[in-house]
Design an enzyme around this catalytic site. Structure first.
Site, PDB file in Angstrom:
ATOM      1  N   ASP A 223      -6.870  -9.049 -62.377  1.00  0.00           N
ATOM      2  CA  ASP A 223      -5.918  -9.531 -63.384  1.00  0.00           C
ATOM      3  C   ASP A 223      -6.535 -10.408 -64.462  1.00  0.00           C
ATOM      4  O   ASP A 223      -5.866 -10.713 -65.464  1.00  0.00           O
ATOM      5  CB  ASP A 223      -4.775 -10.302 -62.705  1.00  0.00           C
TER       6      ASP A 223
ATOM      7  N   ASP B  87      -2.364  -0.302 -62.391  1.00  0.00           N
ATOM      8  CA  ASP B  87      -2.309  -1.412 -63.360  1.00  0.00           C
ATOM      9  C   ASP B  87      -3.708  -1.764 -63.887  1.00  0.00           C
ATOM     10  O   ASP B  87      -3.865  -2.256 -64.998  1.00  0.00           O
ATOM     11  CB  ASP B  87      -1.723  -2.686 -62.730  1.00  0.00           C
TER      12      ASP B  87
END
Ligand code: GLY
Length: 403
Positions: free
Chosen positions: A123, A185
């Site tokens: 992330d 993602d």
């Protein structure tokens, strides 16, 4: 049966709106969206948020449906870059110095992320490119560039050359017995690697991003173009073991935001590589997404939730897809497809800009009806900062396309 009727209605509506635009010979997004009005709305909401959240390094992440106050998170939350990113996009539009000051402040709050060890997961791309990446783009401050390069280096350490992808969730290796996991993602976070290789970083970042995209293309999708959320690989020979879900309704479903991340990610990979294979692949996965959208162009949180049409929506997926489609429409080598994607993006943005999806004076976010983690039981039918970020990014792209 209801789902089929909805889909048919939608296909008819979609074909009709497409026909009208083709008939007008439009090469720009439709004029039906008052983009300046929507951008002013976003600026007003940002000022409301600033007044609400106080002067700390906590970031506004989400607002539950029955609430009107932001739930604040610390800088280690995966969404921590979106709030500074929103401020930079508002500054880009308004050149308001007060907003710029806030953008700098919240961006610099994230500095520890670029240094701390070890790296928890993939992330860091979301966190740093939306904050420091936009900060560098808009100020040219070399210190910001350095922070992005350091973050790309950190991300690259999660790359496993045997598999050919980044390990997205190191903490799930033991917990889920997934020896090497790569989530859809993660396609988004290849952008910081491409960015680094073009901005003084090592060529290896480009190679890592390219390998990751190729392997994901080959293994994270079913024949019909729908994505798995998690691809599990073994670490001995790098073989694909299985596709499973963590945030979708089941392993064989199409989780809406996952598909939107894929659409955005492969569009970006085509932009960075100019490899037509990625363009054709982006078209395939977009068409799969568009095929089954409800009439209002905003997906239910998972396309395969049996509760549809009573399942929650995910406006964040629509915002991500709209932004990606605007970019793709400009990269297309086929004008007919470019128009199709422009129309689809315009329809999504018009819907998101309606009273049904905007928070307006009920809360200081931009959008309502996002779903963060349905299986986890949180942020269901909520306002979420990444929904707002990609909505604003899409409006900015739309505005630039009109110029
Ligand atoms: N990357 C986490 C999510 O989309 O929820």
């Amino acid at each position: 049966m209801k789902i089929k009727i909805n889909s048919l209605n939608h296909i008819l509506a979609y074909m009709t709106s497409g026909f009208l635009l083709y008939a007008c010979g439009g090469t720009k997004p439709t004029d039906d969206l008052d983009v300046e009005k929507q951008l002013s709305y976003c600026e007003e909401q940002v000022n409301e948020t600033l007044a609400q959240i106080g002067d700390t390094c906590l970031m506004p992440r989400s607002i539950d449906s029955k609430d009107s106050k932001w739930h604040l998170v610390n800088i280690y939350d995966w969404t921590s870059g979106f709030w500074p990113g929103i401020l930079w996009y508002v500054y880009e539009n308004t050149t308001n110095e007060n907003i710029k000051e806030q953008a700098i402040k919240y961006t610099e709050c994230l500095e520890p992320l670029t240094k701390s060890e070890p790296l928890g997961d993939h992330d860091i791309g979301f966190q740093i490119l939306s904050s420091y990446g936009n900060a560098y783009r808009m100020t040219g401050n070399e210190a910001y560039k350095e922070r992005v390069l350091q973050s790309a280096e950190k991300l690259s350490r999660l790359y496993n050359p045997v598999v050919g992808t980044i390990l997205s969730w190191p903490n799930m290796v033991e917990r889920m017995s997934w020896p090497h996991n790569t989530i859809i993602d993660n396609m988004m976070n290849l952008e910081i690697l491409f960015w680094a290789s073009k901005n003084g970083g090592d060529r290896k970042y480009y190679e890592i991003a390219l390998n990751h995209a190729r392997k994901t293309k080959d293994h994270s999708f079913r024949q019909d173009g729908s994505s798995y959320h998690v691809a599990v690989y073994d670490t001995i020979g790098g073989e694909f073991i299985k596709g499973v879900t963590n945030q979708g309704i089941n392993d064989s479903s199409m989780w809406a935001r996952g598909q939107a991340w894929a659409i955005y990610g492969f569009t970006m990979v085509y932009r960075e590589t100019s490899d037509k294979e990625f363009l054709r692949f982006a078209e395939k996965i977009i068409d799969r997404y568009l095929q089954q959208l409800p009439e209002d162009h905003v997906p239910f949180w998972d396309f395969d939730d049996p509760d549809i049409p009573n399942a929650p929506k995910d406006a964040s997926a629509a915002a991500i897809a709209a932004s990606a489609l605007l970019e793709l429409s400009q990269l297309e080598d086929d004008e007919k497809k470019a128009k199709k994607y422009r129309i689809a993006a315009s329809n999504m943005l018009e819907s998101l800009s309606s009273a049904r999806y905007q928070s307006r004076d009920t809360k200081p976010s931009f959008l309502l009806h996002c779903t963060g983690n349905y299986p986890g039981g949180y942020e269901i039918d909520a306002s979420i900062n990444y929904g707002d970020y990609y909505y604003l990014e899409a409006l900015n792209r739309y505005k630039k396309m009109l110029q």
